[in-house]
Design a protein around this motif. Sequence first.
Motif, PDB file in Angstrom:
ATOM      1  N   ASP A 190      90.117  13.970  41.316  1.00  0.00           N
ATOM      2  CA  ASP A 190      90.980  13.266  41.304  1.00  0.00           C
ATOM      3  C   ASP A 190      91.459  11.969  39.816  1.00  0.00           C
ATOM      4  OD1 ASP A 190      90.689  13.541  44.228  1.00  0.00           O
ATOM      5  OD2 ASP A 190      88.997  12.868  44.436  1.00  0.00           O
ATOM      6  N   SER A 191      91.329  13.317  38.776  1.00  0.00           N
ATOM      7  CA  SER A 191      91.468  12.087  37.856  1.00  0.00           C
ATOM      8  C   SER A 191      92.422  12.215  37.129  1.00  0.00           C
ATOM      9  CB  SER A 191      90.089  12.679  37.065  1.00  0.00           C
ATOM     10  OG  SER A 191      90.744  13.528  36.186  1.00  0.00           O
ATOM     11  N   LYS A 192      92.908  11.118  36.688  1.00  0.00           N
ATOM     12  CA  LYS A 192      94.275  11.004  35.790  1.00  0.00           C
ATOM     13  C   LYS A 192      94.174  10.813  34.849  1.00  0.00           C
ATOM     14  CE  LYS A 192      98.687   8.054  35.829  1.00  0.00           C
ATOM     15  NZ  LYS A 192      98.976   6.767  35.973  1.00  0.00           N
ATOM     16  N   HIS A 193      94.205  11.538  33.592  1.00  0.00           N
ATOM     17  CA  HIS A 193      94.230  11.294  32.340  1.00  0.00           C
ATOM     18  C   HIS A 193      94.846  10.567  31.472  1.00  0.00           C
ATOM     19  CE1 HIS A 193      95.573  12.494  28.170  1.00  0.00           C
ATOM     20  NE2 HIS A 193      94.641  13.141  28.163  1.00  0.00           N
ATOM     21  N   ILE A 194      94.017   9.098  30.734  1.00  0.00           N
ATOM     22  CA  ILE A 194      93.967   8.580  29.630  1.00  0.00           C
ATOM     23  C   ILE A 194      94.567   8.968  28.585  1.00  0.00           C
ATOM     24  CG2 ILE A 194      93.673   6.429  29.273  1.00  0.00           C
ATOM     25  CD1 ILE A 194      91.717   6.401  31.933  1.00  0.00           C
ATOM     26  N   SER A 195      93.960   9.561  27.574  1.00  0.00           N
ATOM     27  CA  SER A 195      93.302   9.535  26.259  1.00  0.00           C
ATOM     28  C   SER A 195      92.864  10.853  26.064  1.00  0.00           C
ATOM     29  CB  SER A 195      93.139   8.804  25.374  1.00  0.00           C
ATOM     30  OG  SER A 195      92.013   7.819  25.878  1.00  0.00           O
ATOM     31  N   GLY A 196      92.735  10.689  25.081  1.00  0.00           N
ATOM     32  CA  GLY A 196      91.905  12.560  24.178  1.00  0.00           C
ATOM     33  C   GLY A 196      91.601  14.017  24.297  1.00  0.00           C
ATOM     34  N   LYS A 197      91.845  14.633  23.865  1.00  0.00           N
ATOM     35  CA  LYS A 197      90.975  16.271  24.256  1.00  0.00           C
ATOM     36  C   LYS A 197      89.831  16.652  24.899  1.00  0.00           C
ATOM     37  CE  LYS A 197      95.757  17.088  22.186  1.00  0.00           C
ATOM     38  NZ  LYS A 197      96.269  18.585  21.722  1.00  0.00           N
ATOM     39  N   PRO A 198      89.616  17.928  25.456  1.00  0.00           N
ATOM     40  CA  PRO A 198      87.828  17.509  25.494  1.00  0.00           C
ATOM     41  C   PRO A 198      87.655  18.434  24.882  1.00  0.00           C
ATOM     42  CG  PRO A 198      89.260  18.852  27.342  1.00  0.00           C
ATOM     43  CD  PRO A 198      90.716  17.973  26.515  1.00  0.00           C
ATOM     44  N   ILE A 199      87.254  17.782  23.567  1.00  0.00           N
ATOM     45  CA  ILE A 199      86.797  18.725  22.540  1.00  0.00           C
ATOM     46  C   ILE A 199      84.989  18.240  22.440  1.00  0.00           C
ATOM     47  CG2 ILE A 199      86.648  19.449  20.014  1.00  0.00           C
ATOM     48  CD1 ILE A 199      90.220  18.397  20.108  1.00  0.00           C
ATOM     49  N   LEU A 200      84.856  17.047  21.777  1.00  0.00           N
ATOM     50  CA  LEU A 200      84.049  16.409  21.793  1.00  0.00           C
ATOM     51  C   LEU A 200      83.081  15.156  22.921  1.00  0.00           C
ATOM     52  CD1 LEU A 200      84.432  14.572  18.010  1.00  0.00           C
ATOM     53  CD2 LEU A 200      83.685  17.168  18.426  1.00  0.00           C
ATOM     54  N   ASP A 201      81.829  15.619  22.957  1.00  0.00           N
ATOM     55  CA  ASP A 201      81.187  14.874  23.312  1.00  0.00           C
ATOM     56  C   ASP A 201      80.807  13.250  23.146  1.00  0.00           C
ATOM     57  OD1 ASP A 201      78.845  15.606  22.609  1.00  0.00           O
ATOM     58  OD2 ASP A 201      77.943  15.829  24.747  1.00  0.00           O
ATOM     59  N   ASN A 202      80.507  12.356  23.917  1.00  0.00           N
ATOM     60  CA  ASN A 202      79.667  11.385  23.319  1.00  0.00           C
ATOM     61  C   ASN A 202      79.126  11.457  22.257  1.00  0.00           C
ATOM     62  OD1 ASN A 202      80.763   8.328  23.240  1.00  0.00           O
ATOM     63  ND2 ASN A 202      77.959   7.921  23.969  1.00  0.00           N
ATOM     64  N   ASN A 203      77.855  12.274  22.166  1.00  0.00           N
ATOM     65  CA  ASN A 203      76.918  12.151  21.417  1.00  0.00           C
ATOM     66  C   ASN A 203      77.430  13.013  19.878  1.00  0.00           C
ATOM     67  OD1 ASN A 203      74.717  11.471  23.107  1.00  0.00           O
ATOM     68  ND2 ASN A 203      74.700  13.263  23.885  1.00  0.00           N
ATOM     69  N   ALA A 204      78.868  14.217  20.300  1.00  0.00           N
ATOM     70  CA  ALA A 204      79.386  14.864  19.521  1.00  0.00           C
ATOM     71  C   ALA A 204      80.088  13.564  18.589  1.00  0.00           C
ATOM     72  CB  ALA A 204      80.099  15.711  19.584  1.00  0.00           C
ATOM     73  N   VAL A 205      80.826  12.839  19.099  1.00  0.00           N
ATOM     74  CA  VAL A 205      81.703  11.345  18.226  1.00  0.00           C
ATOM     75  C   VAL A 205      80.372  11.137  17.227  1.00  0.00           C
ATOM     76  CG1 VAL A 205      82.203   9.509  18.862  1.00  0.00           C
ATOM     77  CG2 VAL A 205      83.171  11.316  19.716  1.00  0.00           C
ATOM     78  N   ASN A 206      79.456  10.373  18.118  1.00  0.00           N
ATOM     79  CA  ASN A 206      78.545   9.521  17.099  1.00  0.00           C
ATOM     80  C   ASN A 206      77.634  10.090  16.202  1.00  0.00           C
ATOM     81  OD1 ASN A 206      78.619   7.410  19.508  1.00  0.00           O
ATOM     82  ND2 ASN A 206      77.132   7.807  20.151  1.00  0.00           N
ATOM     83  N   LEU A 207      77.675  11.591  16.036  1.00  0.00           N
ATOM     84  CA  LEU A 207      77.223  12.324  15.083  1.00  0.00           C
ATOM     85  C   LEU A 207      78.574  11.965  14.089  1.00  0.00           C
ATOM     86  CD1 LEU A 207      74.748  13.852  13.396  1.00  0.00           C
ATOM     87  CD2 LEU A 207      75.650  16.036  14.770  1.00  0.00           C
ATOM     88  N   PHE A 208      79.433  12.704  14.043  1.00  0.00           N
ATOM     89  CA  PHE A 208      80.869  12.695  13.308  1.00  0.00           C
ATOM     90  C   PHE A 208      80.332  11.629  12.737  1.00  0.00           C
ATOM     91  CE2 PHE A 208      81.322  16.529  15.403  1.00  0.00           C
ATOM     92  CZ  PHE A 208      81.861  16.969  14.533  1.00  0.00           C
ATOM     93  N   SER A 209      81.047  10.740  13.627  1.00  0.00           N
ATOM     94  CA  SER A 209      81.061   8.959  13.238  1.00  0.00           C
ATOM     95  C   SER A 209      79.762   8.627  12.196  1.00  0.00           C
ATOM     96  CB  SER A 209      81.173   8.106  13.627  1.00  0.00           C
ATOM     97  OG  SER A 209      82.057   8.628  15.262  1.00  0.00           O
ATOM     98  N   SER A 210      78.969   8.806  12.030  1.00  0.00           N
ATOM     99  CA  SER A 210      77.100   7.888  11.558  1.00  0.00           C
ATOM    100  C   SER A 210      77.556   9.238   9.624  1.00  0.00           C
ATOM    101  CB  SER A 210      76.688   8.768  11.890  1.00  0.00           C
ATOM    102  OG  SER A 210      75.868   9.497  12.718  1.00  0.00           O
ATOM    103  N   VAL A 211      78.395  10.655  10.309  1.00  0.00           N
ATOM    104  CA  VAL A 211      78.545  12.168   8.605  1.00  0.00           C
ATOM    105  C   VAL A 211      79.150  11.009   8.376  1.00  0.00           C
ATOM    106  CG1 VAL A 211      78.883  13.468   8.020  1.00  0.00           C
ATOM    107  CG2 VAL A 211      76.891  13.398  10.082  1.00  0.00           C
ATOM    108  N   ILE A 212      80.678  10.703   8.609  1.00  0.00           N
ATOM    109  CA  ILE A 212      81.831   9.914   7.752  1.00  0.00           C
ATOM    110  C   ILE A 212      81.608   8.712   7.340  1.00  0.00           C
ATOM    111  CG2 ILE A 212      83.795   8.873   7.743  1.00  0.00           C
ATOM    112  CD1 ILE A 212      84.760  10.974  10.543  1.00  0.00           C
ATOM    113  N   ILE A 213      80.535   7.841   7.856  1.00  0.00           N
ATOM    114  CA  ILE A 213      80.261   6.848   7.394  1.00  0.00           C
ATOM    115  C   ILE A 213      79.116   6.986   5.909  1.00  0.00           C
ATOM    116  CG2 ILE A 213      78.894   4.438   7.372  1.00  0.00           C
ATOM    117  CD1 ILE A 213      81.919   4.632   8.082  1.00  0.00           C
ATOM    118  N   ALA A 214      78.312   7.801   6.537  1.00  0.00           N
ATOM    119  CA  ALA A 214      76.987   8.275   5.296  1.00  0.00           C
ATOM    120  C   ALA A 214      77.852   8.624   3.792  1.00  0.00           C
ATOM    121  CB  ALA A 214      75.843   8.989   5.733  1.00  0.00           C
ATOM    122  N   LEU A 215      79.110   9.135   4.239  1.00  0.00           N
ATOM    123  CA  LEU A 215      79.607  10.204   2.826  1.00  0.00           C
ATOM    124  C   LEU A 215      80.597   9.416   2.518  1.00  0.00           C
ATOM    125  CD1 LEU A 215      80.093  13.805   4.837  1.00  0.00           C
ATOM    126  CD2 LEU A 215      79.094  13.519   2.999  1.00  0.00           C
TER     127      LEU A 215
END
Length: 363
Positions: free
Chosen positions: A325-350
């Motif tokens: 019953d869901s209608k797509h808004i945005s994004g592709k199902p590649i990462l979950d929220n934890n992975a997004v947080n991890l990649f964000s911190s890695v990018i900023i740290a580098l």
Amino acid sequence: MRGEAAGRDGGGARSPREQQVFSFLLPMSYYQEDFFREYLKMMANMVILNLLICISLGFWIVSMTASTYYGTLRPISPWRWLFSVLVPLIIVTQGFKKKSLDHSGALGGLVVGFILTVANYSFFSSLFVFFVTSSKLTKWKKDIKKQIDSEYKEGGQRNWVQVFCNGGVPTELALLYMIENGPGEIPIDFSKEYTASWMCLSLLGALACSAGDTWASEIGSVMSKSKPRLITTWEQVPVGTNGAVTLVGLLSSLLGGMAVGIAYFVTQLIFVTDLEMSAPQWPIIVFGAAAGLLGSVVDSYLGATMQYSGFDQTLGTVVNHQTKDSKHISGKPILDNNAVNLFSSVIIALVFPGTAWFFWPRD
């Protein structure tokens, strides 16, 4: 017939004595089962705690051996070791009691807290501010958040995956810092301690990024008067959409990073002895605020492009996975929220320490 009924009833019925014994034994079995379950949990926690203490003692022994052999690294003092074990243990215990952490999250937090604390007290204070403020904000206005977040957990409990996705990068940097410089506090000064200063700012950036993203999510979702806009297209989207931003959320991310930076700066003033001979430390606050803001922007962009968001008509909320019953808004199902947080911190740290090097004042 009455006699047969009476005989059947009499044969199946228990005497008052038997009923008393049966009613006494039944609750006792349940009591014993609960008792042994709690006992096993307690023993498991004690075993794990003893293992962590042994590991921390191993850190101390290795540090003392290395400092004696090489003569260049500062050893871990007994007081620093004791503080690094007891204080994170107290904080994690309180977090578990208040349901900010589950069992796995508490154990993961104990490991992260010990390593950051034994490495540098400024690391500890930054982590402490991030954890306390994030836990408080997650529980703030929880009734509203339950309505807009289909995956909201009571008390905002964090498990080991969430702990290491937010604290894994700082933990690795703290270990590298100890290998490079040994445990202890140093002023951030690229002209005298380039590598160690780079690691300190990298760690600060990762924590400020996590704090900024959490502040933006927890405050912006309930305080913003305007509908959020998707960061990639700037279209209005429902509250709770991954990658959506508001002005309130962006300002909150800046304040979250600044809070972490202030904690680091104040700890530097307290524990660093040769600040008068080093470069000014006040840019730490500015750096933390900028890392919180830009970290939130990076997190939002990754969430808008690589994390699925859809509106479930039945639930009436935004969901992070496809449903019938869901209608797509945005994004592709590649990462979950934890992975997004991890990649964000890695990018900023580098990226951020190298950027800060160009603007950091020289003594």
